[in-house]
Scaffold this motif. Structure first.
Motif, PDB file in Angstrom:
ATOM      1  N   CYS A  96       0.841  -1.204   0.000  1.00 39.00           N
ATOM      2  CA  CYS A  96       0.000   0.000   0.000  1.00 39.00           C
ATOM      3  C   CYS A  96       0.870   1.246   0.000  1.00 39.00           C
ATOM      4  N   TYR A  97       0.247   2.354  -0.379  1.00 40.97           N
ATOM      5  CA  TYR A  97       0.877   3.652  -0.167  1.00 40.97           C
ATOM      6  C   TYR A  97      -0.118   4.568   0.507  1.00 40.97           C
ATOM      7  N   ARG A  98       0.402   5.500   1.279  1.00 38.68           N
ATOM      8  CA  ARG A  98      -0.425   6.501   1.944  1.00 38.68           C
ATOM      9  C   ARG A  98      -0.104   7.866   1.355  1.00 38.68           C
ATOM     10  N   ASP A  99      -1.147   8.590   0.969  1.00 33.29           N
ATOM     11  CA  ASP A  99      -0.963   9.952   0.461  1.00 33.29           C
ATOM     12  C   ASP A  99      -0.693  10.874   1.635  1.00 33.29           C
ATOM     13  N   GLN A 135       8.110  14.428  -3.630  1.00 29.39           N
ATOM     14  CA  GLN A 135       8.815  13.270  -3.103  1.00 29.39           C
ATOM     15  C   GLN A 135       8.139  12.671  -1.874  1.00 29.39           C
ATOM     16  N   ILE A 136       7.235  13.392  -1.229  1.00 28.12           N
ATOM     17  CA  ILE A 136       6.630  12.861  -0.010  1.00 28.12           C
ATOM     18  C   ILE A 136       5.135  12.619  -0.171  1.00 28.12           C
ATOM     19  N   GLN A 137       4.660  12.519  -1.395  1.00 30.54           N
ATOM     20  CA  GLN A 137       3.235  12.315  -1.608  1.00 30.54           C
ATOM     21  C   GLN A 137       2.815  10.886  -1.303  1.00 30.54           C
ATOM     22  N   LEU A 148       3.690  -3.671   8.664  1.00 31.70           N
ATOM     23  CA  LEU A 148       4.799  -4.545   9.030  1.00 31.70           C
ATOM     24  C   LEU A 148       6.142  -4.031   8.569  1.00 31.70           C
ATOM     25  N   LEU A 149       6.152  -3.283   7.466  1.00 36.17           N
ATOM     26  CA  LEU A 149       7.423  -2.796   6.925  1.00 36.17           C
ATOM     27  C   LEU A 149       7.185  -1.490   6.183  1.00 36.17           C
ATOM     28  N   THR A 150       7.931  -0.446   6.527  1.00 33.89           N
ATOM     29  CA  THR A 150       7.900   0.813   5.794  1.00 33.89           C
ATOM     30  C   THR A 150       8.996   0.781   4.738  1.00 33.89           C
ATOM     31  N   ILE A 151       8.623   0.994   3.481  1.00 31.34           N
ATOM     32  CA  ILE A 151       9.576   0.863   2.382  1.00 31.34           C
ATOM     33  C   ILE A 151      10.217   2.197   2.030  1.00 31.34           C
ATOM     34  N   GLY A 152       9.428   3.245   1.916  1.00 29.58           N
ATOM     35  CA  GLY A 152       9.969   4.546   1.547  1.00 29.58           C
ATOM     36  C   GLY A 152       9.047   5.256   0.567  1.00 29.58           C
ATOM     37  N   PHE A 153       9.566   6.291  -0.078  1.00 31.68           N
ATOM     38  CA  PHE A 153       8.761   7.125  -0.955  1.00 31.68           C
ATOM     39  C   PHE A 153       8.814   6.700  -2.409  1.00 31.68           C
ATOM     40  N   GLU A 154       9.526   5.639  -2.722  1.00 28.73           N
ATOM     41  CA  GLU A 154       9.612   5.145  -4.096  1.00 28.73           C
ATOM     42  C   GLU A 154       8.910   3.796  -4.176  1.00 28.73           C
ATOM     43  N   GLU A 155       8.048   3.640  -5.167  1.00 23.87           N
ATOM     44  CA  GLU A 155       7.310   2.389  -5.314  1.00 23.87           C
ATOM     45  C   GLU A 155       8.252   1.244  -5.649  1.00 23.87           C
TER      46      GLU A 155
END
Length: 359
Positions: free
Chosen positions: A261-264, A279-281, A315-322
């Motif tokens: 998932c991503y959060r806006d 970069q932080i959207q 469970l895991l934060t990946i970052g701002f890049e898909e």
């Protein structure tokens, strides 16, 4: 390798019209060949059938083959393994070329056909085409990820090649479905049971009693119908099926669901995207579906509920890049095997090797 066509030849051109280009529509990204193998060119195609036979021929087309290469060991020198590897991948890359050619045909006739009946036939055939790709995805992901590995010293090279093919076909199918949706021929609504909101991308085992199925969302979908948690959107889904241990009594299969998932993040601040740093959207993460209802013993509540509500256990934060389709699945496997932070598989029947500190 089957090479039968599902579509009719080019339609006659009207006054002042130009024929469609041979390549993909400008703006549509072409899928390149795998870097590690150059398959031979496919011979010319036979005469094409009539338009009314599109769906019938698609259903009769051969399913994607699932070759079963023999285990390979290290050869006497570097040339021998490379030659054996290219020989083994030849039928796999030929099958990829076949499926990509069919996807290109779907796109071309959608863009350049002026026959609305034919377009409707292609739209009806789209789900069947996706199902036709499923055995191929099954082979690619199972051969690349299932444990224990079966290819010995060449395992990592083979794994990389197979997953590269899987990634390439996944992106092409996603692009094709989005194009059909833009023409209004298919629906991407996640709550519509007849939509193509996501499609199957393979299955593999991580233990004798645990299998993971992969699904890709063609377009980001709200995590729940009520959009709670807020501003959270799904891009991939994995189903972890836990099967009863051999000889176990009173045990049933159990399925847990995980999501990319991503959060806006800009929506949390109340600012518009134009006034926010791009970069932080989108903040990407992997989490587990935690059901909040309806009650399992109340069948009427399930019937009346358009989409069951659920919480998101990050469970895991990946970052701002898909992450890519392949990398996201790699990260999930690390989570499930206790290699990527304090995550524990929810099923108590998991093997002892999965033990990790509780979250």
């Amino acid at each position: 390798m089957a090479s039968e066509q599902w579509f009719v030849g080019p339609l006659p051109l009207g006054p002042g019209e130009t024929p469609p280009p041979d390549d993909l529509e400008p703006g549509a990204q072409a899928c390149g060949k795998p870097s590690w193998s150059t398959p031979p060119a496919i011979p010319g195609d036979p005469p094409e059938p009539e338009a009314e036979d599109v769906q019938e021929q698609l259903q009769e087309a051969p399913a994607a083959s699932t070759p079963s290469p023999e285990p390979l060991g290290p050869g006497p020198g570097p040339a021998a393994p490379r030659l054996a590897l290219d020989t083994m991948f030849s039928p796999i890359t030929e099958q990829l070329r076949y499926l990509l050619k069919k996807a290109e045909d779907f796109q071309s006739y959608l863009l350049y056909s002026r026959d609305s009946v034919q377009k409707e036939q292609l739209a009806k055939a789209m789900p069947t085409f996706l199902q036709m790709c499923e055995p191929y995805f099954l082979y690619l992901e199972a051969a690349a990820r299932s444990m224990p590995p079966i290819y010995g010293a060449l395992q990592e090279l083979i794994r990389k090649g197979l997953l590269e093919i899987s990634q390439q076909l996944t992106l092409r199918l996603e692009q094709l479905v989005l194009m059909y949706a833009s023409f209004g021929f298919v629906s991407l609504e996640d709550t519509d049971p007849l939509s193509i909101s996501c499609f199957f991308c393979g299955r593999f085992s991580i233990s004798p009693s645990h299998e993971v199925s992969i699904f890709r969302y063609c377009a980001p979908a709200a995590y729940t119908a009520s959009r709670f948690p807020r501003y959270l959107y799904k891009k991939m889904r994995w189903s972890l099926e836990t099967m009863p241990e051999p000889g176990g009594r009173g045990q049933d299969s159990h399925v847990d669901y995980y999501f990319l998932c991503y959060r806006d993040t800009w929506e949390d601040t109340g600012k518009s995207p134009a006034n926010s740093c791009p970069q932080i959207q989108k903040l990407w993460s992997i989490g587990r579906w935690v059901p909040l209802g309806p009650a399992e013993d109340d069948i009427y509540s399930w019937i009346l509920c358009p989409q069951p509500p659920g919480d998101y256990q990050q469970l895991l934060t990946i970052g701002f890049e898909e992450p890519s389709h392949t990398l996201a699945t790699d990260l999930l496997v690390q989570i499930l095997t206790g290699q990527a932070g304090p995550a524990r598989p929810p099923s108590a029947a998991g093997p002892a090797a999965w033990a990790a500190p509780g979250s």
